[in-house]
Motif scaffolding. Structure first.
Motif: not given
Length: 240
Positions: A75-78, A101-112, A125-130, A144-146
């Protein structure tokens, strides 16, 4: 046995009326004090304390890549709130990323994760991603965002999350979580870079221009470089 606690009514009856009175506020003095606090100081005028983040926005707007490229969960976020926390032994970066943020749980789980530095050509594009989330129906339908934004995901060297490809990406920094003590209270993650990549055609100051969010929907783009290396006599170890 302990003493029985008095009820609120009993406490009220037992308390002399005079003791419950609060000293009167001198409205005139309060207004005068408020007026004085808002008086200009030489060439300075009052600024809302609630908006000071607009005055000290840190580094450039970044893209944060999480998940795994191998199993297509990337996933990707700004983000705009981040900072350098330590130069070396090891270098550390702090980023603000919360449970909203949807990425929160993933970052917490994978730690990278991967921090990608986009150039100003990607600002829209970066603003639109955010402005969208991986949980949004239209994003999910697009794969997905990609896929939705036509971004290239490249395999990283030391983490599962992908690098952000493309000619308008200045750099990618592969990171692992170093410290989570401030996550629950401040949503602040301390990251340790383990691998970094630079686009030779977009090096900062050599064609690559970063853009910085001012906190109100406007951005500042990198401009003229001021070289004061000769004066930085106490910090020469950080110079090339």
């Amino acid at each position: 046995m302990g003493r029985k606690r008095k009820s609120r009514e009993e406490q009220t009856e037992a308390t002399p009326a005079s003791s419950s009175k609060q000293p009167k506020t001198n409205e005139g003095e309060e207004a005068s004090s408020q007026s004085q606090s808002n008086q200009p100081r030489n060439n300075f005028e009052p600024y809302p304390a609630s908006k000071v983040y607009r005055l000290i926005e840190p580094g450039p707007v970044l893209l944060v890549s999480t998940g795994s490229l191998a199993d297509s969960t990337h996933n990707l976020m700004t983000i705009g709130f981040h900072m350098v926390m330590q130069h070396e032994s090891p270098p550390l970066i702090g980023i603000s990323l919360g449970p909203w943020d949807a990425s929160f749980a993933t970052l917490k789980k994978q730690r990278e994760c991967v921090l990608a530095v986009p150039s100003v050509e990607m600002a829209g594009v970066v603003v639109d991603i955010g402005n969208c989330s991986a949980d949004d129906d239209e994003v999910a339908e697009a794969g997905g965002k990609w896929q939705r934004f036509g971004l290239e995901a490249l395999p990283a060297a030391k983490v599962k999350a992908p690098l952000v490809g493309g000619g308008d990406i200045i750099a990618n920094i592969e990171c692992v979580i170093e410290d989570t003590k401030m996550v629950s209270k401040y949503s602040m993650w301390v990251l340790k870079p383990v691998k970094a990549w630079i686009n030779p055609n977009k090096k900062p100051g050599e064609g690559g221009k970063m853009f910085h969010h001012r906190g109100d929907g406007t951005f500042v783009v990198d401009g003229e470089i001021l070289d004061l290396k000769d004066r930085m006599v106490k910090w020469q170890e950080y110079q090339d």
